[in-house]
Design a protein around this motif. Structure first.
Motif, short mmCIF file in Angstrom:
data_model
loop_
_atom_site.label_atom_id
_atom_site.label_comp_id
_atom_site.label_asym_id
_atom_site.label_seq_id
_atom_site.Cartn_x
_atom_site.Cartn_y
_atom_site.Cartn_z
N THR A 144 0.84 -1.19 0.00
CA THR A 144 0.00 0.00 0.00
C THR A 144 0.88 1.24 0.00
O THR A 144 2.10 1.18 0.22
CB THR A 144 -0.91 0.02 1.24
N LEU A 145 0.28 2.39 -0.20
CA LEU A 145 1.00 3.65 -0.20
C LEU A 145 1.63 3.91 1.17
O LEU A 145 2.78 4.36 1.26
CB LEU A 145 0.07 4.80 -0.59
N LEU A 146 0.91 3.60 2.22
CA LEU A 146 1.44 3.80 3.57
C LEU A 146 2.66 2.90 3.83
O LEU A 146 3.66 3.34 4.39
CB LEU A 146 0.35 3.53 4.61
N SER A 147 2.60 1.67 3.39
CA SER A 147 3.75 0.75 3.54
C SER A 147 4.93 1.23 2.71
O SER A 147 6.08 1.17 3.16
CB SER A 147 3.37 -0.66 3.10
N PHE A 148 4.66 1.74 1.52
CA PHE A 148 5.73 2.26 0.67
C PHE A 148 6.41 3.45 1.32
O PHE A 148 7.63 3.57 1.31
CB PHE A 148 5.17 2.63 -0.71
N LEU A 149 5.63 4.36 1.91
CA LEU A 149 6.20 5.52 2.59
C LEU A 149 7.03 5.10 3.80
O LEU A 149 8.07 5.69 4.09
CB LEU A 149 5.10 6.50 3.00
N PHE A 150 6.56 4.08 4.51
CA PHE A 150 7.33 3.58 5.66
C PHE A 150 8.67 2.99 5.20
O PHE A 150 9.71 3.28 5.79
CB PHE A 150 6.51 2.52 6.41
N VAL A 151 8.67 2.20 4.16
CA VAL A 151 9.90 1.62 3.63
C VAL A 151 10.82 2.72 3.11
O VAL A 151 12.03 2.70 3.34
CB VAL A 151 9.59 0.58 2.53
N LEU A 152 10.27 3.71 2.45
CA LEU A 152 11.05 4.83 1.93
C LEU A 152 11.70 5.62 3.07
O LEU A 152 12.87 6.00 2.99
CB LEU A 152 10.16 5.73 1.07
N ALA A 153 10.95 5.86 4.15
CA ALA A 153 11.50 6.57 5.31
C ALA A 153 12.61 5.76 5.96
O ALA A 153 13.64 6.31 6.37
CB ALA A 153 10.40 6.87 6.32
N LEU A 154 12.44 4.46 6.05
CA LEU A 154 13.46 3.60 6.65
C LEU A 154 14.74 3.59 5.81
O LEU A 154 15.85 3.72 6.35
CB LEU A 154 12.91 2.17 6.78
N VAL A 155 14.61 3.48 4.51
CA VAL A 155 15.77 3.50 3.62
C VAL A 155 16.45 4.87 3.69
O VAL A 155 17.68 4.97 3.72
CB VAL A 155 15.35 3.15 2.18
N GLY A 156 15.66 5.94 3.73
CA GLY A 156 16.22 7.29 3.85
C GLY A 156 16.99 7.48 5.14
O GLY A 156 18.06 8.10 5.16
N PHE A 157 16.47 6.96 6.25
CA PHE A 157 17.15 7.09 7.54
C PHE A 157 18.49 6.37 7.53
O PHE A 157 19.51 6.93 7.95
CB PHE A 157 16.26 6.53 8.66
#
Length: 128
Positions: free
Chosen positions: A9-22
């Motif tokens: 989902t979009l929310l899961s994608f944003l979570f993964v993106l934030a984790l990779v960014g961190f």
């Protein structure tokens, strides 16, 4: 008919993106410190294994290290504070590197990297 959907989902994608960014941010902050440490280690190994290094005193070794550190852009190591020369029981010389780096991580958080390593001064002769 109900179809099965696959993917995130979009929310899961944003979570993964934030984790990779961190973790990418952490890597960008930590990489220069460790890169400088490995440059210092390579320079010290080269000086301690150079021909005749075991017959040199600490000021000559520090002079050689200073020149190599200038070329390798090693700025965190202070030759007078962080490099010590000691003699072991068998009369062998050992060069000790002991320093720490404190840098800002984000906002009011800092990280500390502590490095300790010993290098035997072998001064192995060059092959003829």
């Amino acid at each position: 008919m109900k179809r099965n959907q696959k993917g995130i989902t979009l929310l899961s994608f944003l979570f993964v993106l934030a984790l990779v960014g961190f973790f990418g941010f952490l890597f960008m902050r930590l990489f220069p410190v460790y890169s400088e440490y490995y440059s210092a280690v390579n320079d010290i190994k080269a000086v301690t294994q150079a021909s005749g290094a075991d017959k040199q005193a600490l000021p000559q070794l520090k002079d050689s290290l200073y020149r190599r550190f200038q070329i390798s852009y090693v700025d965190s190591v202070n030759l007078d504070k962080h490099i010590k020369l000691r003699t072991e029981k068998e009369g062998k010389k050992v060069l000790d590197l002991n320093y720490e780096v404190r840098k800002p991580l984000m906002y009011n958080l800092d990280f500390v990297a502590k490095f300790e390593r010993s290098f035997p001064v072998t001064g192995r002769a060059e092959a003829e």
